[in-house]
Design a protein around this motif. Structure first.
Motif, PDB file in Angstrom:
ATOM      1  N   UNK A  39      -4.156  -8.908   4.608  1.00  0.00           N
ATOM      2  CA  UNK A  39      -3.073  -8.027   4.163  1.00  0.00           C
ATOM      3  C   UNK A  39      -1.950  -8.766   3.445  1.00  0.00           C
ATOM      4  N   UNK A  40      -1.371  -8.075   2.494  1.00  0.00           N
ATOM      5  CA  UNK A  40      -0.161  -8.536   1.833  1.00  0.00           C
ATOM      6  C   UNK A  40       0.953  -7.572   2.202  1.00  0.00           C
ATOM      7  N   UNK A  41       2.104  -8.110   2.585  1.00  0.00           N
ATOM      8  CA  UNK A  41       3.208  -7.288   3.061  1.00  0.00           C
ATOM      9  C   UNK A  41       4.377  -7.411   2.083  1.00  0.00           C
ATOM     10  N   UNK A  42       4.840  -6.274   1.569  1.00  0.00           N
ATOM     11  CA  UNK A  42       5.921  -6.253   0.593  1.00  0.00           C
ATOM     12  C   UNK A  42       7.139  -5.571   1.202  1.00  0.00           C
ATOM     13  N   UNK A  43       8.301  -6.220   1.088  1.00  0.00           N
ATOM     14  CA  UNK A  43       9.528  -5.762   1.747  1.00  0.00           C
ATOM     15  C   UNK A  43      10.520  -5.272   0.682  1.00  0.00           C
ATOM     16  N   UNK A  44      10.908  -3.992   0.798  1.00  0.00           N
ATOM     17  CA  UNK A  44      11.805  -3.376  -0.178  1.00  0.00           C
ATOM     18  C   UNK A  44      13.082  -2.888   0.504  1.00  0.00           C
ATOM     19  N   UNK A  45      14.241  -3.490   0.215  1.00  0.00           N
ATOM     20  CA  UNK A  45      15.496  -2.977   0.749  1.00  0.00           C
ATOM     21  C   UNK A  45      15.897  -1.707   0.014  1.00  0.00           C
ATOM     22  N   UNK A  46      16.853  -0.959   0.564  1.00  0.00           N
ATOM     23  CA  UNK A  46      17.301   0.284  -0.066  1.00  0.00           C
ATOM     24  C   UNK A  46      18.169   0.029  -1.289  1.00  0.00           C
ATOM     25  N   UNK A 151      15.652   1.850   9.675  1.00  0.00           N
ATOM     26  CA  UNK A 151      16.837   2.698   9.851  1.00  0.00           C
ATOM     27  C   UNK A 151      17.787   2.618   8.661  1.00  0.00           C
ATOM     28  N   UNK A 152      17.757   1.514   7.947  1.00  0.00           N
ATOM     29  CA  UNK A 152      18.637   1.311   6.788  1.00  0.00           C
ATOM     30  C   UNK A 152      18.079   1.938   5.517  1.00  0.00           C
ATOM     31  N   UNK A 153      16.868   2.468   5.577  1.00  0.00           N
ATOM     32  CA  UNK A 153      16.234   3.022   4.392  1.00  0.00           C
ATOM     33  C   UNK A 153      15.279   2.063   3.719  1.00  0.00           C
ATOM     34  N   UNK A 154      15.195   0.837   4.203  1.00  0.00           N
ATOM     35  CA  UNK A 154      14.247  -0.117   3.639  1.00  0.00           C
ATOM     36  C   UNK A 154      12.816   0.273   3.963  1.00  0.00           C
ATOM     37  N   UNK A 155      11.898  -0.134   3.109  1.00  0.00           N
ATOM     38  CA  UNK A 155      10.477   0.151   3.309  1.00  0.00           C
ATOM     39  C   UNK A 155       9.686  -1.147   3.300  1.00  0.00           C
ATOM     40  N   UNK A 156       8.673  -1.205   4.140  1.00  0.00           N
ATOM     41  CA  UNK A 156       7.726  -2.316   4.128  1.00  0.00           C
ATOM     42  C   UNK A 156       6.342  -1.729   3.915  1.00  0.00           C
ATOM     43  N   UNK A 157       5.679  -2.201   2.875  1.00  0.00           N
ATOM     44  CA  UNK A 157       4.337  -1.736   2.552  1.00  0.00           C
ATOM     45  C   UNK A 157       3.355  -2.857   2.867  1.00  0.00           C
ATOM     46  N   UNK A 158       2.452  -2.586   3.785  1.00  0.00           N
ATOM     47  CA  UNK A 158       1.389  -3.538   4.136  1.00  0.00           C
ATOM     48  C   UNK A 158       0.069  -2.930   3.692  1.00  0.00           C
ATOM     49  N   UNK A 159      -0.588  -3.582   2.734  1.00  0.00           N
ATOM     50  CA  UNK A 159      -1.835  -3.061   2.184  1.00  0.00           C
ATOM     51  C   UNK A 159      -2.902  -4.137   2.212  1.00  0.00           C
ATOM     52  N   UNK A 160      -4.155  -3.721   2.316  1.00  0.00           N
ATOM     53  CA  UNK A 160      -5.252  -4.687   2.330  1.00  0.00           C
ATOM     54  C   UNK A 160      -6.549  -3.996   1.939  1.00  0.00           C
ATOM     55  N   UNK A 161      -7.483  -4.796   1.434  1.00  0.00           N
ATOM     56  CA  UNK A 161      -8.835  -4.316   1.181  1.00  0.00           C
ATOM     57  C   UNK A 161      -9.806  -5.223   1.931  1.00  0.00           C
ATOM     58  N   UNK A 162     -10.987  -4.705   2.185  1.00  0.00           N
ATOM     59  CA  UNK A 162     -12.004  -5.501   2.850  1.00  0.00           C
ATOM     60  C   UNK A 162     -12.447  -6.630   1.931  1.00  0.00           C
TER      61      UNK A 162
END
Length: 462
Positions: A39-46, A151-162
């Motif tokens: 997985x790659x995890x991408x962190x997006x603040x608001x 809670x601050x509105x930030x999003x973390x997207x964790x996506x992966x492929x086999x």
């Protein structure tokens, strides 16, 4: 950090996959991969500075989640195998069941996670499918996603492929296409990112005969014989611009006059990890240094970077010396990678591909039979993850998922990733807990690297 799962659903393609595309055949190189997810995890603040002071965070998060789902659905029309499931026959059933999609909520602030990241907490961001057995292939989702809102509105997207389906380059093509669709880019950018090439099984012909099964068994044995069972931990060793420049200078020699960043970092990490492994065994143990090599760029002419599949192979360099300088390790790596040239890639294609691979696998099994340890390297530095913008800005940080606390059978693994502005490198090192305790006090390594610095601090400095 408390994370609550809100929903689990399947995101299906926005239009059905044509009947003639319902089965996606895996290529010869795919057939040697096991069903693991990286997985790659991408962190997006608001980024509230760009918004009104009277914002409705819940409303913004809801709109962004809806955009992610809708754009993913549209992207899957072109990346249709990702909406299917793996079969036991080295193929994907493109049944449009959808990408496994988890929506989660964390009650804390995103900055609280980023101030001092805890690798064990990052595992809560990974989309775990409780019905799936570890390593099981038949019926496994090709792609998984978890979006965690803070809670601050930030999003973390964790996506992966086999990994059975595709490599890091394939995954990057998908993520860039998804982001371009979310931003509603319909010009040249969309044309580049949203046209995956599914010709891999025509170039590297799949095989199911007895020779193939023998080779797969030999290949698997060459990995598993180095596995150690125990509690693994992951640490980030971050090298800034100055440290990398100094390491490249130290690694120069008459044989390699201009070492790359990857070569220089691989050398110092190999030297330090080998010292730890030798100390534990109280003797020198020959070590195999394995690097994943993208064969697309080695082909002549180069293969398309949008060619989907595992167009990679492991190159190996055997280090038999008890003490070796950085320049010597760089030379070993350079020599090993040079074996993967245009002729090698060409010979893997067509009806003779399996025989060519047979010779390579058998040769390496014999040539490296004396190796006692193995360190596996993979570079993600060319994937462009920090450019993935879904419409609300680029990620402030991109990470892996740590192995902390996991009881696994594993080899030492090193994943190299760019820092936010591409001038530094984060080395994600996974070792047995007792081995990491020695590595994280290695003075030779700490002369150049900082352990687990805050991504917020790095972003501010850069």
């Amino acid at each position: 950090m408390e994370v609550q799962i809100i929903s689990r659903e399947s995101i299906k393609p926005s239009s059905p996959t044509p009947l003639d595309l319902k089965t996606h055949k895996l290529c010869l190189l795919d057939q040697f991969r096991n069903n693991v997810y990286a997985p790659r995890v991408l962190y997006y603040p608001l980024n509230q500075d760009d918004l009104s002071s009277a914002i409705d965070i819940d409303h913004i998060v809801s709109k962004r989640l809806q955009l992610l789902k809708q754009s993913l659905s549209e992207t899957l029309v072109r990346f249709y195998p990702l909406a299917g499931k793996l079969t036991k026959n080295f193929s994907v059933d493109c049944n449009d069941e959808g990408v496994y999609f988890v929506e989660a909520v964390a009650k804390s602030l995103l900055n609280e996670l980023l101030i001092q990241p805890d690798p064990s907490l990052r595992n809560k961001l990974f989309p775990v499918d409780g019905s799936q057995q570890r390593g099981q292939v038949a019926g496994a989702h090709v792609a998984k996603v978890q979006v965690t809102s803070f809670a601050c509105g930030g999003l973390v997207i964790c996506a992966c492929i086999s990994h059975t389906f595709g490599d890091g380059t394939s995954f990057s093509s998908f993520m860039k296409a998804w982001a371009a669709t979310a931003r509603n880019k319909t010009s040249e950018e969309e044309a580049i990112y949203t046209c995956p090439n599914y010709d891999a099984s025509s170039l590297f012909l799949p095989n199911k005969d007895d020779l193939f099964h023998q080779l797969r068994a030999i290949s698997n044995a060459s990995y598993t014989r180095f596995f150690e069972t125990g509690r693994f931990v992951t640490r980030r060793f971050v090298f800034d611009t100055e440290a990398i420049a100094e390491l490249k200078d130290k690694a120069k020699s008459s044989r390699v006059q201009n070492p790359t960043r990857i070569e220089a970092l691989s050398a110092i990490l190999s030297r330090s990890i080998m010292a730890v492994l030798n100390k534990k065994s109280s003797s020198h143990r020959p070590t195999l240094l394995s690097h994943a090599v993208n064969l697309r760029t080695k082909a002549r002419p180069p293969l398309s970077e949008y060619l989907i599949g595992n167009i990679v192979w492991q190159t190996n360099a055997l280090c038999t010396e008890e003490e070796v300088d950085l320049d010597g390790l760089v030379w070993l790596l350079r020599e090993a990678i040079s074996k993967f040239d245009g002729d090698f890639v060409k010979n893997l294609q067509g009806v003779g591909g399996l025989l060519e691979l047979s010779e390579a696998i058998k040769h390496e099994a014999e040539a490296y039979s004396d190796a006692k340890n193995r360190i596996m390297f993979s570079s993600w530095c060319t994937f462009g993850s920090y450019g993935i913008d879904f419409g609300w800005g680029k990620p402030i940080w991109v990470s892996c998922v740590g192995l902390d606390g996991s009881i696994l059978e594993f080899s030492p693994v090193v994943i190299l990733m760019d820092t936010r502005f591409g001038d530094g490198i984060e080395a994600w090192v996974s070792l047995l807990e007792e081995d990491m305790a020695l590595l994280e006090v290695d003075k030779n390594l700490l002369e150049f690297a900082t352990i687990d610095p805050s991504p917020l601090k790095l972003a501010k400095q850069q």
